[in-house]
Design a protein around this motif. Sequence first.
Motif, PDB file in Angstrom:
ATOM      1  N   PRO A   7      -0.684 -13.192  -5.248  1.00  0.00           N
ATOM      2  CA  PRO A   7      -1.830 -12.685  -4.488  1.00  0.00           C
ATOM      3  C   PRO A   7      -1.398 -11.814  -3.303  1.00  0.00           C
ATOM      4  O   PRO A   7      -0.341 -12.014  -2.722  1.00  0.00           O
ATOM      5  N   ILE A   8      -2.246 -10.878  -2.971  1.00  0.00           N
ATOM      6  CA  ILE A   8      -2.002 -10.006  -1.820  1.00  0.00           C
ATOM      7  C   ILE A   8      -2.435 -10.753  -0.561  1.00  0.00           C
ATOM      8  O   ILE A   8      -3.546 -11.254  -0.473  1.00  0.00           O
ATOM      9  N   ARG A   9      -1.532 -10.829   0.387  1.00  0.00           N
ATOM     10  CA  ARG A   9      -1.813 -11.543   1.639  1.00  0.00           C
ATOM     11  C   ARG A   9      -2.250 -10.604   2.755  1.00  0.00           C
ATOM     12  O   ARG A   9      -2.967 -11.006   3.657  1.00  0.00           O
ATOM     13  N   SER A  10      -1.797  -9.338   2.696  1.00  0.00           N
ATOM     14  CA  SER A  10      -2.179  -8.422   3.771  1.00  0.00           C
ATOM     15  C   SER A  10      -2.202  -6.977   3.291  1.00  0.00           C
ATOM     16  O   SER A  10      -1.560  -6.626   2.305  1.00  0.00           O
ATOM     17  N   VAL A  11      -2.962  -6.183   4.019  1.00  0.00           N
ATOM     18  CA  VAL A  11      -3.016  -4.741   3.821  1.00  0.00           C
ATOM     19  C   VAL A  11      -2.648  -4.124   5.158  1.00  0.00           C
ATOM     20  O   VAL A  11      -3.255  -4.429   6.183  1.00  0.00           O
ATOM     21  N   LYS A  12      -1.627  -3.266   5.149  1.00  0.00           N
ATOM     22  CA  LYS A  12      -1.146  -2.657   6.382  1.00  0.00           C
ATOM     23  C   LYS A  12      -1.207  -1.144   6.289  1.00  0.00           C
ATOM     24  O   LYS A  12      -0.870  -0.574   5.259  1.00  0.00           O
ATOM     25  N   LEU A  13      -1.631  -0.522   7.382  1.00  0.00           N
ATOM     26  CA  LEU A  13      -1.624   0.930   7.473  1.00  0.00           C
ATOM     27  C   LEU A  13      -0.297   1.364   8.098  1.00  0.00           C
ATOM     28  O   LEU A  13       0.057   0.902   9.181  1.00  0.00           O
ATOM     29  N   THR A  14       0.418   2.236   7.403  1.00  0.00           N
ATOM     30  CA  THR A  14       1.667   2.772   7.936  1.00  0.00           C
ATOM     31  C   THR A  14       1.345   3.744   9.074  1.00  0.00           C
ATOM     32  O   THR A  14       0.179   4.109   9.290  1.00  0.00           O
ATOM     33  N   GLY A  15       2.382   4.185   9.760  1.00  0.00           N
ATOM     34  CA  GLY A  15       2.192   5.174  10.822  1.00  0.00           C
ATOM     35  C   GLY A  15       1.564   6.452  10.306  1.00  0.00           C
ATOM     36  O   GLY A  15       0.678   7.026  10.947  1.00  0.00           O
ATOM     37  N   THR A  16       1.993   6.901   9.118  1.00  0.00           N
ATOM     38  CA  THR A  16       1.412   8.127   8.551  1.00  0.00           C
ATOM     39  C   THR A  16      -0.046   7.910   8.169  1.00  0.00           C
ATOM     40  O   THR A  16      -0.853   8.823   8.291  1.00  0.00           O
ATOM     41  N   ALA A  17      -0.391   6.705   7.738  1.00  0.00           N
ATOM     42  CA  ALA A  17      -1.791   6.407   7.413  1.00  0.00           C
ATOM     43  C   ALA A  17      -2.647   6.456   8.673  1.00  0.00           C
ATOM     44  O   ALA A  17      -3.757   6.994   8.660  1.00  0.00           O
ATOM     45  N   GLN A  18      -2.131   5.922   9.758  1.00  0.00           N
ATOM     46  CA  GLN A  18      -2.876   5.938  11.018  1.00  0.00           C
ATOM     47  C   GLN A  18      -3.082   7.363  11.517  1.00  0.00           C
ATOM     48  O   GLN A  18      -4.178   7.716  11.975  1.00  0.00           O
ATOM     49  N   ILE A  19      -2.050   8.187  11.407  1.00  0.00           N
ATOM     50  CA  ILE A  19      -2.177   9.589  11.839  1.00  0.00           C
ATOM     51  C   ILE A  19      -3.146  10.339  10.930  1.00  0.00           C
ATOM     52  O   ILE A  19      -4.019  11.073  11.405  1.00  0.00           O
ATOM     53  N   SER A  20      -3.000  10.167   9.613  1.00  0.00           N
ATOM     54  CA  SER A  20      -3.886  10.894   8.693  1.00  0.00           C
ATOM     55  C   SER A  20      -5.329  10.432   8.846  1.00  0.00           C
ATOM     56  O   SER A  20      -6.257  11.238   8.728  1.00  0.00           O
ATOM     57  N   LEU A  21      -5.546   9.147   9.160  1.00  0.00           N
ATOM     58  CA  LEU A  21      -6.901   8.650   9.403  1.00  0.00           C
ATOM     59  C   LEU A  21      -7.476   9.276  10.668  1.00  0.00           C
ATOM     60  O   LEU A  21      -8.638   9.674  10.695  1.00  0.00           O
TER      61      LEU A  21
END
Length: 109
Positions: A2-16
């Motif tokens: 099972p997936i325990r967490s979903v994390k946004l990488t630094g590039t995901a945060q910038i692109s968001l």
Amino acid sequence: MPIRSVKLTGTAQISLRLLRENIKARFGEPVWGQTNQRLRRTIDTLRQHPFSGTAVQEVEQLGSLGYRQATSGMNRVIYKVDGETVYVAYIIDCRQDLQKLVDTLVLMT
């Protein structure tokens, strides 16, 4: 496993952040609010169904295998599953050139 967490990488945060700024400037705060809610639901779904996304051709051409994408309205959530964690790498407009964004983010970091 099972997936325990979903994390946004630094590039995901910038692109968001870039996506948010673009949507707010072009369409206003209410549209960003709707888009943000839709993105949150999509990312939440990745926790339950991490392999439901499709392969990302552009990333594979760069030699990075295992990246998948989920569509969220007019946006793409590009991610990779590693063990019990989903790592969101990019969140971009479907009409945006992924390679150009990657090049831009490399220059920003």
